[in-house]
Design a protein around this motif. Sequence first.
Motif, mmCIF file in Angstrom:
data_model
loop_
_atom_site.group_PDB
_atom_site.id
_atom_site.type_symbol
_atom_site.label_atom_id
_atom_site.label_comp_id
_atom_site.label_asym_id
_atom_site.label_seq_id
_atom_site.Cartn_x
_atom_site.Cartn_y
_atom_site.Cartn_z
ATOM 1 N N PHE A 97 -2.811 3.583 1.635
ATOM 2 C CA PHE A 97 -1.950 4.493 2.400
ATOM 3 C C PHE A 97 -1.151 3.731 3.455
ATOM 4 O O PHE A 97 0.046 3.956 3.625
ATOM 5 N N ASN A 154 -8.575 9.977 6.636
ATOM 6 C CA ASN A 154 -9.070 9.347 5.417
ATOM 7 C C ASN A 154 -10.499 8.818 5.542
ATOM 8 O O ASN A 154 -11.235 8.814 4.561
ATOM 9 N N THR A 207 -1.177 7.550 -3.452
ATOM 10 C CA THR A 207 -0.288 7.357 -2.300
ATOM 11 C C THR A 207 0.936 8.262 -2.349
ATOM 12 O O THR A 207 1.367 8.788 -1.316
ATOM 13 N N VAL A 252 0.374 11.816 -1.021
ATOM 14 C CA VAL A 252 0.143 11.802 0.426
ATOM 15 C C VAL A 252 1.458 11.620 1.176
ATOM 16 O O VAL A 252 1.738 12.322 2.157
#
Length: 255
Positions: free
Chosen positions: A27, A95, A227, A230
């Motif tokens: 991320f 996270n 990713t 998100v």
Amino acid sequence: MHNAASGALAGRRVLVTGGARGLGAAFVAALGAAGARVVFGDLLHDEGRALAASLCEQGHDVSYVPLDLSQPQTITAFVDEGAKRLGGIDGLINNAAITYSGGKLATELSTETWDAVMNVNVRGTWLASIAALPHLRDSGRGAIVNIASDTALWGAPKLLAYVASKGAVISMTHSLAREFGAHGITVNAIAPGLTEVEATAYVPAERHEYYKQGRALTRAQVPDDVTGPVLFLLSDAARFVTGQLLPVNGGFVMN
């Protein structure tokens, strides 16, 4: 990292918990590549400093701050330091999490293990969210993305404390979305499937294969699969999306 998102979050100020390795590191790197300014926290100090240094060498605006979600005071300190470095906060990715209960039946769990998992995964997500609230409110485009798990959707066995904690994160996402919506802040969650990262190295090969064969897309799940969703939920494209859970697991679990 995929290049499609390059520049999509230019200047966006984002905090990431548990960003030193695994999905968290993915991320952080993806955010940097998308033009975001990132402060991430972790209790893996060497890994955190090394990742920040590596990404800065690549021209990304990324820095590391120590963070231990089991210690409430460090959560507040992390958010305050992140806001100070970035001049505010536009996004938060909750996270960081621990498993601990992997491989043990419900009858084999200790109360100490249960409490440790809940303190980090559930209480930590709550405390990080409320610590960031004033900054996200001031942003005018605040967004929180909570990282849940599809184990909470299909009831993975021998993982009870973790599954229960991720179920709680999903429910908290709904409630926080209603409370924070008054401030124009979106709160969503994603539920990744079993992803091939360091943190899942302990998972037996047969469980990895079980996941692969159970997916509509019958292959291993890698960090890049997660990713994109998100980054989307942090972007202006998702400004009217809140309180939602998005399973990202290749169709192992479907809504």
